[in-house]
Scaffold this motif. Sequence first.
Motif, PDB file in Angstrom:
ATOM      1  N   THR A 133       0.864  -1.178   0.000  1.00 21.11           N
ATOM      2  CA  THR A 133       0.000   0.000   0.000  1.00 21.11           C
ATOM      3  C   THR A 133       0.907   1.236   0.000  1.00 21.11           C
ATOM      4  O   THR A 133       2.139   1.109   0.010  1.00 21.11           O
ATOM      5  N   GLY A 134       0.307   2.405   0.035  1.00 22.19           N
ATOM      6  CA  GLY A 134       1.101   3.633   0.048  1.00 22.19           C
ATOM      7  C   GLY A 134       1.895   3.820   1.326  1.00 22.19           C
ATOM      8  O   GLY A 134       2.952   4.438   1.331  1.00 22.19           O
ATOM      9  N   GLU A 135       1.417   3.247   2.421  1.00 24.56           N
ATOM     10  CA  GLU A 135       2.050   3.443   3.724  1.00 24.56           C
ATOM     11  C   GLU A 135       2.915   2.274   4.178  1.00 24.56           C
ATOM     12  O   GLU A 135       3.848   2.469   4.953  1.00 24.56           O
ATOM     13  N   ALA A 136       2.572   1.056   3.751  1.00 27.48           N
ATOM     14  CA  ALA A 136       3.257  -0.116   4.310  1.00 27.48           C
ATOM     15  C   ALA A 136       3.225  -1.286   3.335  1.00 27.48           C
ATOM     16  O   ALA A 136       2.515  -1.269   2.330  1.00 27.48           O
ATOM     17  N   ILE A 137       3.991  -2.299   3.688  1.00 23.79           N
ATOM     18  CA  ILE A 137       3.963  -3.588   2.994  1.00 23.79           C
ATOM     19  C   ILE A 137       3.392  -4.590   3.989  1.00 23.79           C
ATOM     20  O   ILE A 137       3.842  -4.656   5.137  1.00 23.79           O
ATOM     21  N   HIS A 138       2.389  -5.331   3.561  1.00 25.86           N
ATOM     22  CA  HIS A 138       1.768  -6.343   4.418  1.00 25.86           C
ATOM     23  C   HIS A 138       2.198  -7.711   3.906  1.00 25.86           C
ATOM     24  O   HIS A 138       1.968  -8.038   2.736  1.00 25.86           O
ATOM     25  N   LEU A 139       2.809  -8.488   4.774  1.00 26.23           N
ATOM     26  CA  LEU A 139       3.321  -9.804   4.401  1.00 26.23           C
ATOM     27  C   LEU A 139       2.645 -10.847   5.272  1.00 26.23           C
ATOM     28  O   LEU A 139       2.618 -10.723   6.498  1.00 26.23           O
ATOM     29  N   ARG A 140       2.078 -11.851   4.612  1.00 22.13           N
ATOM     30  CA  ARG A 140       1.449 -12.978   5.311  1.00 22.13           C
ATOM     31  C   ARG A 140       2.226 -14.240   4.979  1.00 22.13           C
ATOM     32  O   ARG A 140       2.483 -14.527   3.812  1.00 22.13           O
ATOM     33  N   LEU A 141       2.579 -14.992   6.000  1.00 28.20           N
ATOM     34  CA  LEU A 141       3.303 -16.247   5.816  1.00 28.20           C
ATOM     35  C   LEU A 141       2.507 -17.376   6.457  1.00 28.20           C
ATOM     36  O   LEU A 141       2.006 -17.236   7.575  1.00 28.20           O
ATOM     37  N   GLU A 142       2.422 -18.474   5.746  1.00 25.32           N
ATOM     38  CA  GLU A 142       1.695 -19.636   6.234  1.00 25.32           C
ATOM     39  C   GLU A 142       2.682 -20.610   6.871  1.00 25.32           C
ATOM     40  O   GLU A 142       3.526 -21.188   6.178  1.00 25.32           O
ATOM     41  N   VAL A 143       2.584 -20.772   8.181  1.00 23.06           N
ATOM     42  CA  VAL A 143       3.458 -21.700   8.907  1.00 23.06           C
ATOM     43  C   VAL A 143       2.599 -22.564   9.836  1.00 23.06           C
ATOM     44  O   VAL A 143       2.633 -22.411  11.051  1.00 23.06           O
ATOM     45  N   PRO A 144       1.828 -23.487   9.264  1.00 20.18           N
ATOM     46  CA  PRO A 144       0.885 -24.272  10.060  1.00 20.18           C
ATOM     47  C   PRO A 144       1.581 -25.258  10.993  1.00 20.18           C
ATOM     48  O   PRO A 144       2.665 -25.759  10.696  1.00 20.18           O
ATOM     49  N   GLY A 145       0.930 -25.481  12.120  1.00 19.42           N
ATOM     50  CA  GLY A 145       1.423 -26.480  13.051  1.00 19.42           C
ATOM     51  C   GLY A 145       2.659 -26.080  13.821  1.00 19.42           C
ATOM     52  O   GLY A 145       3.312 -26.932  14.413  1.00 19.42           O
ATOM     53  N   MET A 146       2.981 -24.806  13.828  1.00 18.78           N
ATOM     54  CA  MET A 146       4.175 -24.351  14.541  1.00 18.78           C
ATOM     55  C   MET A 146       3.774 -23.377  15.636  1.00 18.78           C
ATOM     56  O   MET A 146       2.779 -22.666  15.523  1.00 18.78           O
ATOM     57  N   ARG A 151      10.535 -27.161  12.143  1.00 17.07           N
ATOM     58  CA  ARG A 151       9.204 -27.758  12.117  1.00 17.07           C
ATOM     59  C   ARG A 151       9.263 -29.135  12.752  1.00 17.07           C
ATOM     60  O   ARG A 151      10.070 -29.976  12.372  1.00 17.07           O
ATOM     61  N   LYS A 152       8.384 -29.345  13.709  1.00 18.25           N
ATOM     62  CA  LYS A 152       8.263 -30.650  14.364  1.00 18.25           C
ATOM     63  C   LYS A 152       6.796 -31.032  14.274  1.00 18.25           C
ATOM     64  O   LYS A 152       5.954 -30.415  14.899  1.00 18.25           O
ATOM     65  N   SER A 153       6.501 -32.001  13.460  1.00 18.00           N
ATOM     66  CA  SER A 153       5.109 -32.356  13.200  1.00 18.00           C
ATOM     67  C   SER A 153       4.912 -33.851  13.426  1.00 18.00           C
ATOM     68  O   SER A 153       5.758 -34.667  13.082  1.00 18.00           O
ATOM     69  N   GLU A 154       3.773 -34.190  14.006  1.00 22.23           N
ATOM     70  CA  GLU A 154       3.438 -35.593  14.232  1.00 22.23           C
ATOM     71  C   GLU A 154       1.968 -35.785  13.912  1.00 22.23           C
ATOM     72  O   GLU A 154       1.124 -34.985  14.303  1.00 22.23           O
TER      73      GLU A 154
END
Length: 146
Positions: free
Chosen positions: A48-61, A81-84
């Motif tokens: 946007t004009g004021e900021a950068i919006h960053l979304r990251l998908e890190v499921p199960g953490m 990542r430790k997933s079971e």
Amino acid sequence: MALVRWEPFREIETLQRQMNRLFDEFLPATTENHKLTSFMPLAEMEETGEAIHLRLEVPGMDAKDLNVEVSADSVSISGERKSESKTEEKGMTRTEFRYGKFQRVIPLPSRIQNDKVTAEYKDGILNLTLPKAEEEKNRVVKVSLG
């Protein structure tokens, strides 16, 4: 009836290709099929004009397992990542484990004020708000028309 020359090395190469294909299909740890075992968080960026919006998908953490570092022109996210997963059906139990470290560096389209970054982590989604540097907000570029 034509005579066909027998070439034993061609037979060995054919057998090797077939064996490689078989192992690629059943062993996810091979280098060509590494996407099944490695983890790279998916990202979505909006400017946007004021900021950068960053979304990251890190499921199960958990948030404590993530390390986020922000410079004026990039964001680096790393973690382990430790997933079971465990399923039970028809009297059988199946358990799978996934472990591994990851790191992703995302270059930013504009310079930001890295000391004013805010973060929110909820339901496996990391939201970063990266305010733009003042000189980037007011930057006007002249376009020549010929």
